[in-house]
Design a protein around this motif. Structure first.
Motif, short mmCIF file in Angstrom:
data_model
loop_
_atom_site.label_atom_id
_atom_site.label_comp_id
_atom_site.label_asym_id
_atom_site.label_seq_id
_atom_site.Cartn_x
_atom_site.Cartn_y
_atom_site.Cartn_z
N UNK A 209 20.72 1.01 -12.26
CA UNK A 209 19.29 0.89 -12.52
C UNK A 209 18.67 -0.27 -11.76
N UNK A 210 18.51 -0.12 -10.45
CA UNK A 210 17.86 -1.14 -9.63
C UNK A 210 16.65 -0.54 -8.93
N UNK A 211 15.54 -1.24 -9.00
CA UNK A 211 14.33 -0.76 -8.34
C UNK A 211 14.40 -1.01 -6.84
N UNK A 212 13.57 -0.30 -6.10
CA UNK A 212 13.44 -0.51 -4.66
C UNK A 212 12.28 -1.48 -4.43
N UNK A 213 12.56 -2.67 -3.88
CA UNK A 213 11.51 -3.69 -3.76
C UNK A 213 10.25 -3.18 -3.08
N UNK A 214 9.10 -3.48 -3.71
CA UNK A 214 7.76 -3.16 -3.24
C UNK A 214 7.40 -1.67 -3.39
N UNK A 215 8.38 -0.81 -3.58
CA UNK A 215 8.10 0.63 -3.62
C UNK A 215 8.16 1.20 -5.05
N UNK A 216 9.12 0.77 -5.84
CA UNK A 216 9.28 1.33 -7.19
C UNK A 216 8.18 0.84 -8.12
N UNK A 217 7.86 1.67 -9.12
CA UNK A 217 6.90 1.26 -10.14
C UNK A 217 7.56 0.22 -11.05
N UNK B 121 0.83 -1.21 0.00
CA UNK B 121 0.00 0.00 0.00
C UNK B 121 0.86 1.26 0.00
N UNK B 122 1.94 1.25 0.80
CA UNK B 122 2.83 2.40 0.83
C UNK B 122 3.52 2.59 -0.52
N UNK B 123 3.90 1.48 -1.15
CA UNK B 123 4.50 1.56 -2.48
C UNK B 123 3.56 2.19 -3.49
N UNK B 124 2.29 1.82 -3.42
CA UNK B 124 1.32 2.43 -4.33
C UNK B 124 1.23 3.94 -4.08
N UNK B 125 1.23 4.34 -2.81
CA UNK B 125 1.16 5.76 -2.48
C UNK B 125 2.37 6.50 -3.03
N UNK B 126 3.56 5.89 -2.90
CA UNK B 126 4.78 6.51 -3.41
C UNK B 126 4.70 6.69 -4.93
N UNK B 127 4.30 5.64 -5.63
CA UNK B 127 4.23 5.69 -7.09
C UNK B 127 3.17 6.69 -7.53
N UNK B 128 2.02 6.67 -6.86
CA UNK B 128 0.93 7.59 -7.23
C UNK B 128 1.37 9.04 -7.12
N UNK B 129 2.14 9.35 -6.08
CA UNK B 129 2.59 10.72 -5.90
C UNK B 129 3.73 11.09 -6.84
N UNK B 130 4.70 10.17 -6.99
CA UNK B 130 5.91 10.49 -7.76
C UNK B 130 5.67 10.51 -9.26
N UNK B 131 4.60 9.87 -9.74
CA UNK B 131 4.42 9.69 -11.19
C UNK B 131 3.45 10.67 -11.82
N UNK B 132 2.88 11.59 -11.05
CA UNK B 132 1.83 12.45 -11.61
C UNK B 132 2.32 13.30 -12.78
N UNK B 133 3.50 13.89 -12.63
CA UNK B 133 4.02 14.77 -13.67
C UNK B 133 4.31 14.04 -14.96
N UNK B 134 5.03 12.95 -14.89
CA UNK B 134 5.40 12.22 -16.11
C UNK B 134 4.18 11.55 -16.73
N UNK B 135 3.23 11.12 -15.91
CA UNK B 135 2.02 10.51 -16.44
C UNK B 135 1.17 11.54 -17.18
N UNK B 136 1.04 12.73 -16.61
CA UNK B 136 0.28 13.80 -17.25
C UNK B 136 0.92 14.20 -18.58
#
Length: 386
Positions: free
Chosen positions: A341-349, A23-38
């Motif tokens: 280029x390594x993702x953060x487990x459970x947190x990165x998109x 759930x925290x990972x989803x919150x991180x991705x939702x917040x961090x990705x708004x600009x690039x997604x738009x």
């Protein structure tokens, strides 16, 4: 035991922290990705919605994998390894392999793109676990038992370096070294392998000009020749951490995610989280990660006490994979390690990364369940004898 009770009783102490991580990972991705997604899709919630779908799939994956007995994995670990090697080869096949940021790491399966190295790391853990159980005496007493699995894994390392994916090589070899050490390899053999691995790593790091440039940028990212080049990601990440201070600028209020920090929702999602929630939020997220990894080590320890060596080695390998990837990702984010280029487990998109992490959690829950079954059998036998 019915299916509904399985996840509940197979270590609630791990289930709830894992669910909180998701759930925290989803919150991180939702917040961090708004600009690039738009910018790219016109929908600021694009990546948040996709990540939510992966999250639901991850829950289903954990439930499904947790139903598979360890004995099945022990029978197919060599087949799994061969399939993983095939995946590492297929990334170079036109039409199947998919290139991202100059690296040929992905398998294009149509509805989802899978990073072949994610499967390769898990396959290596299973193979080494089975090998340590099947050849325990040879591993502990003879050089041949020590060198055989390394020869096979060397082929995987070679393929990973061709992609190139040096970060995956470090994680894979680190996890295997930990497994071998705890599996009873002689100290002299272990330290010889460790020294050889470090020497090879230095050679690999200095063999390509772009790796040397990254290393120099890591040493001084603020230098004029680096700050807008190879050191750009690191400097922008450090700015994000600096802006976060103690309590952050507020959830969703990050400036660095607005095209200043590349890969803000993937490799550098933690930097954005630290900017928005500060030191307090960052420590809370890391504490949650630490709790889950510590629980996996606890499951491994209990499996060893129960004589379930295969499950113990698998859990050790999984904890090592996750722990090393967390350390490397955070080291890159805060400038302690060169950019990788390594993702953060459970947190990165990333769908494949999240789903493979969920597979690992499901496996550990199965190990915990079989630990409980073994413990109940021992108690029943002791009660009958009494």
């Amino acid at each position: 035991m019915n299916a509904e009770r399985f996840l509940w009783q197979s270590r609630q102490s791990m289930f709830y922290p894992w669910l909180a991580l998701m759930c925290l990972g989803w919150l991180m991705v939702a917040s961090a990705s708004t600009g690039i997604a738009e910018f790219y899709t016109g929908n600021a919630a694009y990546f948040a919605v996709r990540h939510a779908v992966y999250l639901l799939l991850g829950v289903a994956v954990v439930y499904t994998i947790s139903q598979i007995p360890l004995s099945w994995w022990s029978r197919v670990d060599v087949i799994f390894l061969l399939l993983a090697v095939a995946g590492l080869i297929l990334v170079f096949v036109p039409g199947i392999g998919h290139e991202v940021n100059g690296s040929q790491r992905w398998l294009n399966l149509g509805i989802i793109k899978i990073q072949a190295s994610e499967l390769a790391k898990l396959a290596a853990v299973f193979y080494v676990s089975g090998y340590l159980v099947r050849r325990q005496d040879e591993v502990q007493q003879q050089w041949s038992g020590f060198l055989k699995p390394l020869g096979i894994l060397a082929g995987m390392v070679f393929l990973l370096l061709l992609e190139p994916d040096f970060g995956a090589v470090v994680v894979l070899m680190g996890a295997v070294l930990i497994q071998l050490f705890l599996g009873g390899v002689k100290a002299g053999q272990f330290f010889l392998l460790l020294i050889a691995t470090l020497i090879i790593s230095v050679v690999v790091l200095t063999s390509e000009s772009y790796r040397v440039e990254r290393l120099m940028a890591y040493l001084d990212p603020w230098a004029p020749e680096h700050v807008y080049g190879t050191g750009y990601q690191l400097t922008q990440s450090l700015i994000a951490f600096g802006r976060g201070d103690w309590f952050g600028v507020g959830l969703g209020e990050s400036v660095q995610k607005l095209f200043y920090l590349p890969e803000a929702h993937t490799d550098f999602v933690f930097a954005i989280w630290a900017e928005e929630t500060g030191l307090i939020g960052g420590v809370a997220a890391l504490t949650l990660l630490a709790v889950v990894i510590a629980q996996i080590w606890r499951v491994s320890w209990k499996a060893q006490l129960q004589g379930q060596l295969y499950g113990a080695y698998v859990a050790i390998g999984i904890a090592s994979l996750l722990g090393l990837q967390v350390v490397i990702n955070l080291g890159v984010n805060i400038g302690l390690l060169p950019t990788k280029g390594l993702t953060l487990p459970f947190f990165s998109y990333g769908g494949s990364s999240l789903l493979v992490c969920c597979v690992m959690v499901g496996i550990v829950m199965r190990i915990a369940h079989e630990n409980d079954q073994a413990n109940q059998s021992e108690n029943a036998a002791a009660g009958g004898a009494a």
